[in-house]
Design a protein around this motif. Sequence first.
Motif, mmCIF file in Angstrom:
data_model
loop_
_atom_site.group_PDB
_atom_site.id
_atom_site.type_symbol
_atom_site.label_atom_id
_atom_site.label_comp_id
_atom_site.label_asym_id
_atom_site.label_seq_id
_atom_site.Cartn_x
_atom_site.Cartn_y
_atom_site.Cartn_z
ATOM 1 N N THR A 142 0.837 -1.199 0.000
ATOM 2 C CA THR A 142 0.000 0.000 0.000
ATOM 3 C C THR A 142 0.872 1.248 0.000
ATOM 4 N N ALA A 143 1.894 1.265 0.851
ATOM 5 C CA ALA A 143 2.789 2.424 0.927
ATOM 6 C C ALA A 143 3.514 2.631 -0.403
ATOM 7 N N GLY A 144 3.947 1.541 -1.028
ATOM 8 C CA GLY A 144 4.634 1.637 -2.311
ATOM 9 C C GLY A 144 3.747 2.205 -3.394
ATOM 10 N N LEU A 145 2.504 1.717 -3.466
ATOM 11 C CA LEU A 145 1.561 2.233 -4.458
ATOM 12 C C LEU A 145 1.260 3.706 -4.215
ATOM 13 N N PHE A 146 1.129 4.041 -2.947
ATOM 14 C CA PHE A 146 0.823 5.408 -2.564
ATOM 15 C C PHE A 146 1.950 6.345 -2.986
ATOM 16 N N LEU A 147 3.189 5.930 -2.725
ATOM 17 C CA LEU A 147 4.334 6.752 -3.099
ATOM 18 C C LEU A 147 4.460 6.858 -4.614
ATOM 19 N N ALA A 148 4.159 5.780 -5.315
ATOM 20 C CA ALA A 148 4.209 5.812 -6.775
ATOM 21 C C ALA A 148 3.185 6.805 -7.326
ATOM 22 N N LEU A 149 1.991 6.803 -6.759
ATOM 23 C CA LEU A 149 0.960 7.758 -7.184
ATOM 24 C C LEU A 149 1.393 9.191 -6.884
ATOM 25 N N ALA A 150 1.952 9.388 -5.699
ATOM 26 C CA ALA A 150 2.379 10.722 -5.297
ATOM 27 C C ALA A 150 3.488 11.232 -6.209
ATOM 28 N N ALA A 151 4.379 10.351 -6.615
ATOM 29 C CA ALA A 151 5.489 10.755 -7.478
ATOM 30 C C ALA A 151 5.014 11.098 -8.883
ATOM 31 N N CYS A 152 3.936 10.488 -9.312
ATOM 32 C CA CYS A 152 3.442 10.718 -10.673
ATOM 33 C C CYS A 152 2.803 12.080 -10.842
ATOM 34 N N GLY A 153 2.182 12.605 -9.810
ATOM 35 C CA GLY A 153 1.474 13.866 -9.941
ATOM 36 C C GLY A 153 0.266 13.687 -10.843
ATOM 37 N N SER A 154 -0.335 14.791 -11.244
ATOM 38 C CA SER A 154 -1.541 14.707 -12.048
ATOM 39 C C SER A 154 -1.272 14.900 -13.534
ATOM 40 N N ALA A 158 3.089 6.133 16.034
ATOM 41 C CA ALA A 158 1.971 6.636 15.215
ATOM 42 C C ALA A 158 1.493 5.588 14.227
ATOM 43 N N LYS A 159 0.170 5.396 14.198
ATOM 44 C CA LYS A 159 -0.457 4.499 13.229
ATOM 45 C C LYS A 159 -1.608 5.257 12.584
ATOM 46 N N PHE A 160 -1.447 5.500 11.285
ATOM 47 C CA PHE A 160 -2.471 6.173 10.502
ATOM 48 C C PHE A 160 -3.286 5.118 9.774
ATOM 49 N N PRO A 161 -4.580 5.352 9.568
ATOM 50 C CA PRO A 161 -5.397 4.403 8.798
ATOM 51 C C PRO A 161 -4.837 4.233 7.384
ATOM 52 N N GLY A 162 -5.034 3.055 6.827
ATOM 53 C CA GLY A 162 -4.595 2.795 5.459
ATOM 54 C C GLY A 162 -5.523 3.413 4.436
ATOM 55 N N VAL A 163 -5.074 3.436 3.202
ATOM 56 C CA VAL A 163 -5.821 4.043 2.100
ATOM 57 C C VAL A 163 -7.215 3.444 1.966
ATOM 58 N N MET A 164 -7.357 2.165 2.237
ATOM 59 C CA MET A 164 -8.635 1.479 2.058
ATOM 60 C C MET A 164 -9.555 1.579 3.283
ATOM 61 N N ASP A 165 -9.054 2.156 4.380
ATOM 62 C CA ASP A 165 -9.857 2.283 5.594
ATOM 63 C C ASP A 165 -10.814 3.466 5.499
ATOM 64 N N GLY A 166 -11.960 3.335 6.141
ATOM 65 C CA GLY A 166 -12.951 4.406 6.144
ATOM 66 C C GLY A 166 -12.473 5.665 6.841
ATOM 67 N N ASP A 167 -11.518 5.515 7.768
ATOM 68 C CA ASP A 167 -10.995 6.660 8.511
ATOM 69 C C ASP A 167 -9.806 7.324 7.824
ATOM 70 N N TYR A 168 -9.509 6.910 6.581
ATOM 71 C CA TYR A 168 -8.350 7.485 5.897
ATOM 72 C C TYR A 168 -8.545 8.990 5.718
ATOM 73 N N ALA A 169 -7.451 9.722 5.670
ATOM 74 C CA ALA A 169 -7.472 11.180 5.584
ATOM 75 C C ALA A 169 -8.329 11.690 4.419
ATOM 76 N N LYS A 170 -9.062 12.753 4.688
ATOM 77 C CA LYS A 170 -9.895 13.407 3.679
ATOM 78 C C LYS A 170 -9.205 14.710 3.276
ATOM 79 N N THR A 171 -9.083 14.954 1.974
ATOM 80 C CA THR A 171 -8.379 16.133 1.473
ATOM 81 C C THR A 171 -9.325 17.054 0.725
ATOM 82 N N THR A 172 -9.224 18.340 1.030
ATOM 83 C CA THR A 172 -9.994 19.376 0.351
ATOM 84 C C THR A 172 -9.009 20.326 -0.321
ATOM 85 N N VAL A 173 -9.236 20.615 -1.593
ATOM 86 C CA VAL A 173 -8.387 21.566 -2.311
ATOM 87 C C VAL A 173 -8.858 22.975 -1.953
#
Length: 117
Positions: free
Chosen positions: A11-23, A51-66
């Motif tokens: 999950t962390a690897g996929l997340f970092l790959a997405l972050a590196a790609c940008g939009s 520190a333990k943050f919820p994973g991407v697939m968890d309902g409590d995962y961080a919510k982002t507003t632009v």
Amino acid sequence: MRTRTTTALITAGLFLALAACGSGDGKPLAESAAVMCEGFVKQRLKSPGTAKFPGVMDGDYAKTTVLSDTKPWKYKVTGVVDSQNGFGATVRSSWTCTTSTEDDNTWTAHEVKLVQR
């Protein structure tokens, strides 16, 4: 335990790959803001190593507003974290972070709030 660790690493690897790609248009992905805010929150905890943050697939995962869709891009991220307090007890805290970036490489935390539940 091994499966959970492997899943977390994937999950962390996929997340970092997405972050590196940008939009593709130079604008960072909202997930990049969430990752950066988790780091800013971690810096403010009594015991950041726990520190333990919820994973991407968890309902409590961080919510982002632009907040700003042009440079400097600005985001507001909310989420939860489980960590040990000063007495060694694990507690859940809600957090809010406002962050911005000019280039998706250097991020600035404008405000980080933690509230123990």
